[in-house]
Write a protein that holds these residues in place. Sequence first.
Motif, PDB file in Angstrom:
ATOM      1  N   ARG A   1       1.164  -1.089  -0.338  1.00  0.00           N
ATOM      2  CA  ARG A   1      -0.319   0.070   0.576  1.00  0.00           C
ATOM      3  C   ARG A   1       1.043   0.867   0.226  1.00  0.00           C
ATOM      4  O   ARG A   1       0.600   2.752  -0.612  1.00  0.00           O
ATOM      5  CB  ARG A   1      -1.239   0.055   1.134  1.00  0.00           C
ATOM      6  N   GLY A   2       2.232   1.410   1.063  1.00  0.00           N
ATOM      7  CA  GLY A   2       2.754   2.144   0.810  1.00  0.00           C
ATOM      8  C   GLY A   2       3.542   2.392  -0.808  1.00  0.00           C
ATOM      9  O   GLY A   2       4.022   4.076  -0.983  1.00  0.00           O
ATOM     10  N   LEU A   3       3.827   1.166  -1.087  1.00  0.00           N
ATOM     11  CA  LEU A   3       4.380   1.919  -2.460  1.00  0.00           C
ATOM     12  C   LEU A   3       3.536   2.134  -3.750  1.00  0.00           C
ATOM     13  O   LEU A   3       3.872   3.357  -4.206  1.00  0.00           O
ATOM     14  CB  LEU A   3       4.841   0.161  -3.234  1.00  0.00           C
ATOM     15  N   ALA A   4       2.667   1.414  -2.980  1.00  0.00           N
ATOM     16  CA  ALA A   4       1.119   2.561  -4.040  1.00  0.00           C
ATOM     17  C   ALA A   4       0.616   3.280  -3.743  1.00  0.00           C
ATOM     18  O   ALA A   4       0.648   4.176  -4.975  1.00  0.00           O
ATOM     19  CB  ALA A   4      -0.196   1.426  -3.975  1.00  0.00           C
ATOM     20  N   MET A   5       0.782   3.830  -3.052  1.00  0.00           N
ATOM     21  CA  MET A   5       0.797   5.223  -2.514  1.00  0.00           C
ATOM     22  C   MET A   5       1.231   6.217  -3.216  1.00  0.00           C
ATOM     23  O   MET A   5       1.486   7.946  -3.394  1.00  0.00           O
ATOM     24  CB  MET A   5       0.602   6.170  -1.164  1.00  0.00           C
ATOM     25  N   LEU A   6       2.889   6.208  -3.223  1.00  0.00           N
ATOM     26  CA  LEU A   6       3.922   6.484  -3.828  1.00  0.00           C
ATOM     27  C   LEU A   6       3.958   6.811  -5.192  1.00  0.00           C
ATOM     28  O   LEU A   6       4.079   8.588  -6.332  1.00  0.00           O
ATOM     29  CB  LEU A   6       5.586   5.925  -3.448  1.00  0.00           C
ATOM     30  N   HIS A   7       3.436   5.867  -5.923  1.00  0.00           N
ATOM     31  CA  HIS A   7       3.065   5.651  -6.980  1.00  0.00           C
ATOM     32  C   HIS A   7       2.007   6.768  -7.601  1.00  0.00           C
ATOM     33  O   HIS A   7       1.664   7.136  -8.958  1.00  0.00           O
ATOM     34  CB  HIS A   7       2.565   3.871  -7.785  1.00  0.00           C
ATOM     35  N   ALA A   8       1.311   6.649  -7.040  1.00  0.00           N
ATOM     36  CA  ALA A   8      -0.503   7.852  -6.644  1.00  0.00           C
ATOM     37  C   ALA A   8       0.367   9.247  -7.189  1.00  0.00           C
ATOM     38  O   ALA A   8      -0.738  10.260  -7.900  1.00  0.00           O
ATOM     39  CB  ALA A   8      -1.330   6.827  -6.091  1.00  0.00           C
ATOM     40  N   ALA A   9       0.948   9.047  -6.266  1.00  0.00           N
ATOM     41  CA  ALA A   9       1.642  10.300  -6.361  1.00  0.00           C
ATOM     42  C   ALA A   9       1.777  11.191  -7.496  1.00  0.00           C
ATOM     43  O   ALA A   9       1.684  12.420  -7.417  1.00  0.00           O
ATOM     44  CB  ALA A   9       2.354  10.399  -4.655  1.00  0.00           C
ATOM     45  N   THR A  10       3.017  10.045  -7.798  1.00  0.00           N
ATOM     46  CA  THR A  10       3.512  10.655  -9.405  1.00  0.00           C
ATOM     47  C   THR A  10       2.536  11.484 -10.523  1.00  0.00           C
ATOM     48  O   THR A  10       2.519  11.888 -10.489  1.00  0.00           O
ATOM     49  CB  THR A  10       4.355   9.200  -9.689  1.00  0.00           C
ATOM     50  N   ARG A  11       1.817   9.254 -10.266  1.00  0.00           N
ATOM     51  CA  ARG A  11       0.637  10.146 -11.323  1.00  0.00           C
ATOM     52  C   ARG A  11      -0.316  11.050 -11.173  1.00  0.00           C
ATOM     53  O   ARG A  11      -0.634  11.881 -12.183  1.00  0.00           O
ATOM     54  CB  ARG A  11      -0.691   9.019 -11.583  1.00  0.00           C
ATOM     55  N   LEU A  12      -0.348  11.744 -10.125  1.00  0.00           N
ATOM     56  CA  LEU A  12      -1.722  12.571  -9.213  1.00  0.00           C
ATOM     57  C   LEU A  12      -1.150  13.696  -9.864  1.00  0.00           C
ATOM     58  O   LEU A  12      -1.240  14.993 -10.279  1.00  0.00           O
ATOM     59  CB  LEU A  12      -2.177  12.151  -8.069  1.00  0.00           C
ATOM     60  N   HIS A  13       0.274  14.062  -9.791  1.00  0.00           N
ATOM     61  CA  HIS A  13       0.886  15.060  -9.733  1.00  0.00           C
ATOM     62  C   HIS A  13       1.099  15.368 -11.085  1.00  0.00           C
ATOM     63  O   HIS A  13       1.265  16.564 -11.581  1.00  0.00           O
ATOM     64  CB  HIS A  13       2.808  14.830  -9.050  1.00  0.00           C
ATOM     65  N   ALA A  14       1.271  14.447 -11.581  1.00  0.00           N
ATOM     66  CA  ALA A  14       1.012  14.504 -13.230  1.00  0.00           C
ATOM     67  C   ALA A  14       0.024  15.124 -13.961  1.00  0.00           C
ATOM     68  O   ALA A  14       0.022  15.827 -14.316  1.00  0.00           O
ATOM     69  CB  ALA A  14       2.004  13.168 -14.487  1.00  0.00           C
ATOM     70  N   TYR A  15      -0.764  14.378 -13.625  1.00  0.00           N
ATOM     71  CA  TYR A  15      -2.327  14.640 -13.887  1.00  0.00           C
ATOM     72  C   TYR A  15      -2.535  16.278 -13.475  1.00  0.00           C
ATOM     73  O   TYR A  15      -3.072  17.161 -14.390  1.00  0.00           O
ATOM     74  CB  TYR A  15      -3.552  14.059 -12.979  1.00  0.00           C
ATOM     75  N   LEU A  16      -1.581  16.745 -12.450  1.00  0.00           N
ATOM     76  CA  LEU A  16      -2.456  17.956 -11.524  1.00  0.00           C
ATOM     77  C   LEU A  16      -1.247  18.933 -12.401  1.00  0.00           C
ATOM     78  O   LEU A  16      -2.124  20.375 -12.982  1.00  0.00           O
ATOM     79  CB  LEU A  16      -2.192  19.065 -10.497  1.00  0.00           C
ATOM     80  N   ALA A  17      -0.408  18.765 -12.824  1.00  0.00           N
ATOM     81  CA  ALA A  17       0.827  19.557 -14.062  1.00  0.00           C
ATOM     82  C   ALA A  17      -0.541  20.170 -16.054  1.00  0.00           C
ATOM     83  O   ALA A  17      -0.049  20.610 -16.222  1.00  0.00           O
ATOM     84  CB  ALA A  17       1.789  18.838 -14.417  1.00  0.00           C
ATOM     85  N   HIS A  18      -1.132  19.048 -15.391  1.00  0.00           N
ATOM     86  CA  HIS A  18      -1.859  18.693 -17.150  1.00  0.00           C
ATOM     87  C   HIS A  18      -2.990  19.669 -16.535  1.00  0.00           C
ATOM     88  O   HIS A  18      -3.272  20.626 -17.651  1.00  0.00           O
ATOM     89  CB  HIS A  18      -2.543  17.142 -17.487  1.00  0.00           C
ATOM     90  N   LEU A  19      -3.736  19.767 -15.689  1.00  0.00           N
ATOM     91  CA  LEU A  19      -5.281  20.394 -15.314  1.00  0.00           C
ATOM     92  C   LEU A  19      -4.195  22.306 -15.288  1.00  0.00           C
ATOM     93  O   LEU A  19      -5.344  22.980 -15.664  1.00  0.00           O
ATOM     94  CB  LEU A  19      -5.496  20.245 -13.600  1.00  0.00           C
ATOM     95  N   ASP A  20      -3.351  22.549 -14.697  1.00  0.00           N
ATOM     96  CA  ASP A  20      -2.976  23.387 -14.479  1.00  0.00           C
ATOM     97  C   ASP A  20      -2.123  24.372 -15.955  1.00  0.00           C
ATOM     98  O   ASP A  20      -2.564  26.090 -15.634  1.00  0.00           O
ATOM     99  CB  ASP A  20      -1.614  23.617 -13.232  1.00  0.00           C
ATOM    100  N   THR A  21      -1.542  23.151 -16.354  1.00  0.00           N
ATOM    101  CA  THR A  21      -1.970  23.978 -18.079  1.00  0.00           C
ATOM    102  C   THR A  21      -2.506  24.366 -18.688  1.00  0.00           C
ATOM    103  O   THR A  21      -2.933  25.234 -19.203  1.00  0.00           O
ATOM    104  CB  THR A  21      -1.290  22.767 -18.437  1.00  0.00           C
ATOM    105  N   GLY A  22      -3.844  23.649 -18.237  1.00  0.00           N
ATOM    106  CA  GLY A  22      -5.394  23.787 -19.252  1.00  0.00           C
ATOM    107  C   GLY A  22      -5.208  25.167 -18.572  1.00  0.00           C
ATOM    108  O   GLY A  22      -6.002  25.985 -19.181  1.00  0.00           O
ATOM    109  N   SER A  23      -5.297  25.545 -17.387  1.00  0.00           N
ATOM    110  CA  SER A  23      -5.857  26.623 -16.897  1.00  0.00           C
ATOM    111  C   SER A  23      -5.793  27.564 -17.267  1.00  0.00           C
ATOM    112  O   SER A  23      -5.857  28.825 -17.455  1.00  0.00           O
ATOM    113  CB  SER A  23      -5.557  26.291 -14.703  1.00  0.00           C
ATOM    114  N   ARG A  24      -3.948  27.595 -17.349  1.00  0.00           N
ATOM    115  CA  ARG A  24      -3.356  28.524 -17.939  1.00  0.00           C
ATOM    116  C   ARG A  24      -2.932  28.975 -19.019  1.00  0.00           C
ATOM    117  O   ARG A  24      -3.684  30.301 -19.515  1.00  0.00           O
ATOM    118  CB  ARG A  24      -1.568  28.308 -17.941  1.00  0.00           C
TER     119      ARG A  24
END
Length: 244
Positions: A217-240
């Motif tokens: 579960r801890g490793l899954a959280m690390l992986h999820a954090a990477t994917r979530l950060h990448a998605y937030l970057a897409h959202l931020d780019t789209g917002s700009r």
Amino acid sequence: MISLRPTDLAREHGISTQAVRNYERHGFIPAAERTRSGYRIYTEVHAAALRAYLSLVPAYGYATAGQIMNALHRDALDDALTLVDRGHGQLLRDRDTLAAVRTAVTHLTAGSAPAPAPARDTGTRTVGELAHQLGVTPATLRNWEDAGILTPDRDPATGHRVFRADDVRDAELAHLLRRGGQPLGHIATVIGQIRTAGGTDALAASLETWQRTLTDRGLAMLHAATRLHAYLAHLDTGSRTHGS
């Protein structure tokens, strides 16, 4: 921007196109634009959202993963991060519980002698004697009994509770877990596992499985954090982009 079909998103994860549409309907990925003929048009933003959602599932469970994505899609970033923080907090509590159980099992299997009993005692404890041994009140032991943690016999002559060796073991473990802040319901589950397993030896073996589960579960959280950060970057780019 690259256009993607539902099959493109589905193929990457080995899921059906209907699953992709369901995730869109539930707000786990953004709503897709449509062609004039009604076909969905997905983009890399949708692909990133799907990667984020599916990575959140093994880390936080289906319900929380969906809540995190829903929060992001209503521009409630702090709500999403609070859910992530709660997940990490729960993992830490689970690790603390595991450590407490390991300590208790080690203590119990090491054969640590309980406090000396009165001379008239033959290895059993009354509720008062056990309470004194643990440094708790008799009312506390009765509460543990009500919660299913302790199951003492009754003296047929007096009707008083009689705590035997297994009961003392269970009480010691419960006391340790209670000091660690564990709720009575969880403690009752742990004690029940010991009884079902037939003792602490079998439970000690099952702790290895528990440890692997927490690690995964801890490793899954690390992986999820990477994917979530990448998605937030897409959202931020789209917002700009929309804001310019």
